[in-house]
Design a protein around this motif. Structure first.
Motif, short mmCIF file in Angstrom:
data_model
loop_
_atom_site.label_atom_id
_atom_site.label_comp_id
_atom_site.label_asym_id
_atom_site.label_seq_id
_atom_site.Cartn_x
_atom_site.Cartn_y
_atom_site.Cartn_z
N SER A 45 32.13 55.28 -14.21
CA SER A 45 31.48 54.52 -15.62
C SER A 45 32.70 53.75 -15.88
CB SER A 45 31.36 55.79 -16.74
OG SER A 45 31.02 55.09 -17.78
N ASN A 46 34.04 53.98 -15.72
CA ASN A 46 35.03 53.16 -15.99
C ASN A 46 35.02 52.01 -15.12
OD1 ASN A 46 35.75 54.53 -18.36
ND2 ASN A 46 37.10 55.94 -17.32
N VAL A 47 34.78 52.34 -13.86
CA VAL A 47 34.85 51.19 -12.87
C VAL A 47 33.78 50.23 -13.30
CG1 VAL A 47 34.61 50.41 -10.43
CG2 VAL A 47 35.94 52.40 -11.01
N SER A 48 32.52 50.54 -13.55
CA SER A 48 31.53 49.87 -13.82
C SER A 48 31.74 49.04 -14.92
CB SER A 48 30.22 50.64 -14.13
OG SER A 48 29.20 49.90 -14.32
N LYS A 49 32.40 49.61 -16.08
CA LYS A 49 32.62 48.81 -17.26
C LYS A 49 33.87 47.67 -16.86
CE LYS A 49 31.84 52.70 -20.18
NZ LYS A 49 32.58 53.63 -21.14
N MET A 50 34.62 48.07 -16.25
CA MET A 50 35.68 46.93 -15.61
C MET A 50 35.03 45.95 -14.98
SD MET A 50 39.21 48.85 -14.60
CE MET A 50 38.68 50.91 -14.51
N LEU A 51 34.24 46.03 -14.26
CA LEU A 51 33.78 45.15 -13.18
C LEU A 51 32.70 44.33 -14.05
CD1 LEU A 51 32.85 47.04 -9.89
CD2 LEU A 51 34.56 45.37 -10.19
N GLN A 52 31.94 44.74 -15.08
CA GLN A 52 31.31 43.89 -15.90
C GLN A 52 31.83 43.08 -16.70
OE1 GLN A 52 28.51 46.59 -17.76
NE2 GLN A 52 27.29 47.20 -15.88
N GLU A 53 33.30 43.43 -17.46
CA GLU A 53 34.02 42.69 -18.16
C GLU A 53 34.62 41.43 -17.32
OE1 GLU A 53 36.40 45.05 -20.20
OE2 GLU A 53 34.76 46.14 -21.37
N ILE A 54 34.53 41.56 -15.90
CA ILE A 54 35.59 40.66 -15.08
C ILE A 54 34.37 39.33 -14.75
CG2 ILE A 54 36.88 40.40 -13.04
CD1 ILE A 54 37.85 43.12 -13.49
N PRO A 55 34.80 38.14 -14.68
CA PRO A 55 34.01 37.25 -14.00
C PRO A 55 33.85 37.58 -12.63
CG PRO A 55 35.84 36.32 -15.08
CD PRO A 55 35.96 37.75 -15.32
N VAL A 56 32.51 37.24 -12.04
CA VAL A 56 32.02 37.60 -10.94
C VAL A 56 33.15 37.03 -9.82
CG1 VAL A 56 30.07 37.48 -9.20
CG2 VAL A 56 29.56 37.55 -11.56
N HIS A 57 33.47 35.99 -9.79
CA HIS A 57 34.33 35.32 -8.65
C HIS A 57 35.93 36.09 -8.57
CE1 HIS A 57 35.87 33.20 -12.27
NE2 HIS A 57 36.97 33.12 -11.42
N GLN A 58 36.10 36.95 -9.85
CA GLN A 58 37.18 37.77 -9.69
C GLN A 58 37.07 39.15 -9.18
OE1 GLN A 58 38.99 36.76 -13.50
NE2 GLN A 58 40.12 35.16 -12.65
N ARG A 59 35.90 39.68 -9.24
CA ARG A 59 35.50 41.10 -8.96
C ARG A 59 36.25 41.79 -7.67
NH1 ARG A 59 29.55 41.68 -11.79
NH2 ARG A 59 30.22 40.98 -13.78
N ALA A 60 35.99 40.89 -6.66
CA ALA A 60 36.44 41.47 -5.42
C ALA A 60 37.97 41.89 -5.39
CB ALA A 60 36.22 40.25 -4.32
N ASP A 61 38.77 40.93 -6.04
CA ASP A 61 40.25 40.85 -6.29
C ASP A 61 40.46 42.27 -7.09
OD1 ASP A 61 40.78 38.85 -4.64
OD2 ASP A 61 40.90 37.68 -6.43
N ALA A 62 39.69 42.36 -8.16
CA ALA A 62 39.88 43.56 -9.06
C ALA A 62 39.47 44.93 -8.34
CB ALA A 62 38.97 43.39 -10.38
N VAL A 63 38.62 44.85 -7.55
CA VAL A 63 38.32 45.93 -6.72
C VAL A 63 39.37 46.22 -5.88
CG1 VAL A 63 36.82 47.26 -4.76
CG2 VAL A 63 35.73 45.92 -6.93
N SER A 64 40.06 45.34 -5.18
CA SER A 64 41.12 45.28 -4.22
C SER A 64 42.50 46.23 -4.96
CB SER A 64 41.55 44.28 -3.61
OG SER A 64 40.65 43.68 -2.69
N SER A 65 42.50 45.52 -6.23
CA SER A 65 43.58 46.03 -7.09
C SER A 65 43.36 47.66 -7.71
CB SER A 65 43.83 45.18 -8.39
OG SER A 65 44.12 44.13 -8.06
N LEU A 66 42.15 47.92 -7.85
CA LEU A 66 41.73 49.19 -8.11
C LEU A 66 42.04 50.36 -7.15
CD1 LEU A 66 38.36 48.70 -10.33
CD2 LEU A 66 40.90 49.36 -11.22
N VAL A 67 41.72 49.95 -5.90
CA VAL A 67 41.67 50.53 -4.75
C VAL A 67 43.23 50.74 -4.50
CG1 VAL A 67 41.63 50.85 -2.24
CG2 VAL A 67 39.42 49.81 -3.67
#
Length: 155
Positions: A45-67
């Motif tokens: 749920s938290n990951v989903s919320k974080m991804l929705q708040e981030i612009p689409v072009h930055q989501r891949a980088d955000a996922v890499s950071s989360l991992v």
């Protein structure tokens, strides 16, 4: 995804993967461990919320950071990646000090090889003071450094 192969998130959460699944582009089915570790640390749920708040072009980088952070949190639950950063910063400081000591030793050896001919006791004191100032400016260290004082005492 909507096909026969659900994304790693939907597979782990045991739900149907739809075409508009927000996890599918970032957590492919062939790497289930990637989502499993993120889910364990942050929750889906938290990951989903974080991804929705981030612009689409930055989501891949955000996922890499989360991992990366999730892996660090598994190794060090209290500090996570900050612990690794602090450790590396301390190591850099130690190595910089070792380098300064080595450079001071080289400087002392070079000074010992140069002939010193003081004309009087006053000149020797002035030369020592000038040497200390030049030395500290050369290495970018303060004059209160024990390394410098101990090194200069050898003269």
């Amino acid at each position: 995804m909507g096909g026969s192969s659900p994304c790693a998130s939907c597979k782990l959460l045991r739900r149907r993967c739809t075409k508009d699944c927000s996890f599918a582009p970032y957590f492919p089915s062939d790497d289930p461990q990637k989502f499993a570790i993120v889910h364990k640390v942050f929750g889906a749920s938290n990951v989903s919320k974080m991804l929705q708040e981030i612009p689409v072009h930055q989501r891949a980088d955000a996922v890499s950071s989360l991992v990366y952070e999730a892996n660090a949190r598994v190794r060090d639950p209290v500090y996570g990646c900050v612990g690794a950063i602090s450790y590396l910063q301390n190591k850099v400081s130690e190595l910089q000090m070792q380098l300064a000591v080595a450079q001071a030793e080289i400087f002392c050896i070079q000074m010992e090889q140069e002939p010193v001919m003081p004309t009087s006791e006053i000149d020797l004191d002035n030369k020592s003071c000038l040497l200390q100032n030049d030395f500290t400016q050369f290495f970018g260290l303060s004059t209160s450094s024990n390394v410098i004082n101990n090194t200069l005492e050898q003269f």
